[in-house]
Design a protein around this motif. Structure first.
Motif, mmCIF file in Angstrom:
data_model
loop_
_atom_site.group_PDB
_atom_site.id
_atom_site.type_symbol
_atom_site.label_atom_id
_atom_site.label_comp_id
_atom_site.label_asym_id
_atom_site.label_seq_id
_atom_site.Cartn_x
_atom_site.Cartn_y
_atom_site.Cartn_z
ATOM 1 N N GLU A 161 0.808 -1.219 0.000
ATOM 2 C CA GLU A 161 0.000 0.000 0.000
ATOM 3 C C GLU A 161 0.843 1.273 0.000
ATOM 4 O O GLU A 161 0.313 2.367 -0.105
ATOM 5 C CB GLU A 161 -0.921 0.000 1.225
ATOM 6 C CG GLU A 161 -1.976 -1.108 1.196
ATOM 7 C CD GLU A 161 -2.830 -1.135 2.457
ATOM 8 O OE1 GLU A 161 -2.540 -0.314 3.378
ATOM 9 O OE2 GLU A 161 -3.766 -1.949 2.534
ATOM 10 N N ALA A 162 2.161 1.121 0.145
ATOM 11 C CA ALA A 162 3.035 2.293 0.219
ATOM 12 C C ALA A 162 3.134 2.989 -1.135
ATOM 13 O O ALA A 162 3.040 2.359 -2.192
ATOM 14 C CB ALA A 162 4.423 1.874 0.688
ATOM 15 N N THR A 163 3.311 4.295 -1.097
ATOM 16 C CA THR A 163 3.573 5.071 -2.307
ATOM 17 C C THR A 163 5.067 5.010 -2.590
ATOM 18 O O THR A 163 5.874 5.532 -1.817
ATOM 19 C CB THR A 163 3.131 6.533 -2.126
ATOM 20 O OG1 THR A 163 1.728 6.571 -1.829
ATOM 21 C CG2 THR A 163 3.410 7.333 -3.390
ATOM 22 N N ILE A 164 5.432 4.359 -3.674
ATOM 23 C CA ILE A 164 6.839 4.110 -3.966
ATOM 24 C C ILE A 164 7.209 4.736 -5.309
ATOM 25 O O ILE A 164 6.522 4.528 -6.308
ATOM 26 C CB ILE A 164 7.129 2.591 -4.007
ATOM 27 C CG1 ILE A 164 6.777 1.957 -2.653
ATOM 28 C CG2 ILE A 164 8.583 2.324 -4.371
ATOM 29 C CD1 ILE A 164 6.796 0.455 -2.665
ATOM 30 N N GLU A 165 8.273 5.483 -5.326
ATOM 31 C CA GLU A 165 8.774 6.084 -6.557
ATOM 32 C C GLU A 165 10.253 5.756 -6.690
ATOM 33 O O GLU A 165 11.089 6.317 -5.987
ATOM 34 C CB GLU A 165 8.567 7.604 -6.541
ATOM 35 C CG GLU A 165 7.106 8.026 -6.492
ATOM 36 C CD GLU A 165 6.945 9.530 -6.457
ATOM 37 O OE1 GLU A 165 7.978 10.230 -6.593
ATOM 38 O OE2 GLU A 165 5.806 9.999 -6.273
ATOM 39 N N LYS A 166 10.578 4.825 -7.570
ATOM 40 C CA LYS A 166 11.976 4.475 -7.801
ATOM 41 C C LYS A 166 12.580 5.430 -8.822
ATOM 42 O O LYS A 166 11.959 5.724 -9.837
ATOM 43 C CB LYS A 166 12.099 3.039 -8.312
ATOM 44 C CG LYS A 166 11.710 1.976 -7.294
ATOM 45 C CD LYS A 166 11.954 0.585 -7.861
ATOM 46 C CE LYS A 166 11.597 -0.490 -6.847
ATOM 47 N NZ LYS A 166 11.844 -1.865 -7.387
#
Length: 281
Positions: free
Chosen positions: A259-264
């Motif tokens: 559910e985390a907002t992840i931006e690689k």
């Protein structure tokens, strides 16, 4: 579960401070200031939890002075490094903080008591009544080549005793001296190739072809099998509870990460890790 905070009032009473201070103190109460850095009662209480039990049993005033003097010394030394933190220092501090927060979160996740129904379900999953676990009693001769293994199989066919060949030829020193005896085992304890071969054999038979694994070439004799008698639920109640907690924590971690907002950051080359980004070389 480990507790990272303690009741400030209880700590103060235990350490023999005045009742008036005990009424107003909490974890944020300042017990000392070193070069402008405050040391709080909460930090002192947390340190007390990590000292040996024999030290924690010291007389109240002696313990108070010991902890406070230690923290004052630490704060004084730490203050000398504050203005000289390197990239490595900052990276390690960030990793240590993240690691602590993860462990704290996992402790909270695992801080529950499974119900009797959950424990029974975990027991049934570990020991399904319709699929009893089987143990195998087998001997083996381990050889370095397929040719050597085939030669052993031929000698066995001509009547040579398995134990004799195991003692003479096997490269497995642990079992060779016992005639190749491996004792009782479940298939999950062996390498896959060995387990697959044993699982297809009938008691009283010897493998007709060598079985290759990462250790070499096996010639196997299966002596007998037996159903495993499972332990009672009460005998393994605590391990079952710990397993339920591990599964709950694992599921919760997966949910949170999902559910985390992840931006690689795109476009970064893995070879960047080989560069001296921390300035230590």
């Amino acid at each position: 579960m480990l507790k990272r905070t303690a009741s400030a009032a209880a700590l103060i009473l235990a350490l023999g401070t005045t009742p008036s201070l005990a009424q107003d103190a909490d974890a944020s109460t300042v017990v000392a200031t070193v070069n402008g850095t405050e040391i709080t009662l909460g930090e002192m209480a947390a340190l007390r939890q990590n000292i040996p039990a024999e030290a924690s049993a010291m007389p109240a005033e002696e313990l108070w002075n010991l902890l406070l003097d230690e923290m004052i010394q630490q704060a004084a030394v730490a203050s000398t490094a504050e203005g000289e933190l390197t990239a490595l220092d900052n990276a390690n501090l960030a990793n240590m903080r993240r690691d602590y927060l993860v462990r704290a979160a996992m402790e909270r996740m695992a801080d529950f008591e499974p119900t009797d129904e959950e424990i029974q379900a975990e027991y049934a999953k570990a020991f399904p009544a319709d699929d009893p676990q089987v143990e195998y009693d087998a001997d083996h001769i381990l050889l370095e080549s397929e040719e050597a293994a085939n030669a052993v199989i031929e000698e066995l066919a001509n009547g040579t005793e398995f134990a004799v060949l195991a003692e003479e030829r096997s490269t497995d020193p642990g079992s060779a001296q016992n005639g190749g005896d491996l004792g009782w085992f479940t298939l999950d304890r062996m390498v896959p190739e060995f387990s697959e071969a044993v699982g297809e054999m009938e008691p009283g038979t010897t493998s007709e072809a060598p079985v290759q694994s990462q250790f070499g070439w096996h010639v196997i004799k299966l002596n007998e099998t037996r159903d495993v008698v499972p332990p009672t639920l009460e005998e393994i109640r605590e391990p079952l509870i710990q397993q339920i907690r591990r599964e709950r924590v694992s599921a919760e971690i997966e949910r949170i990460a999902g559910e985390a907002t992840i931006e690689k950051t795109e476009g970064l080359e893995p070879s960047l890790l080989d560069q001296d980004v921390l300035g230590i070389n």
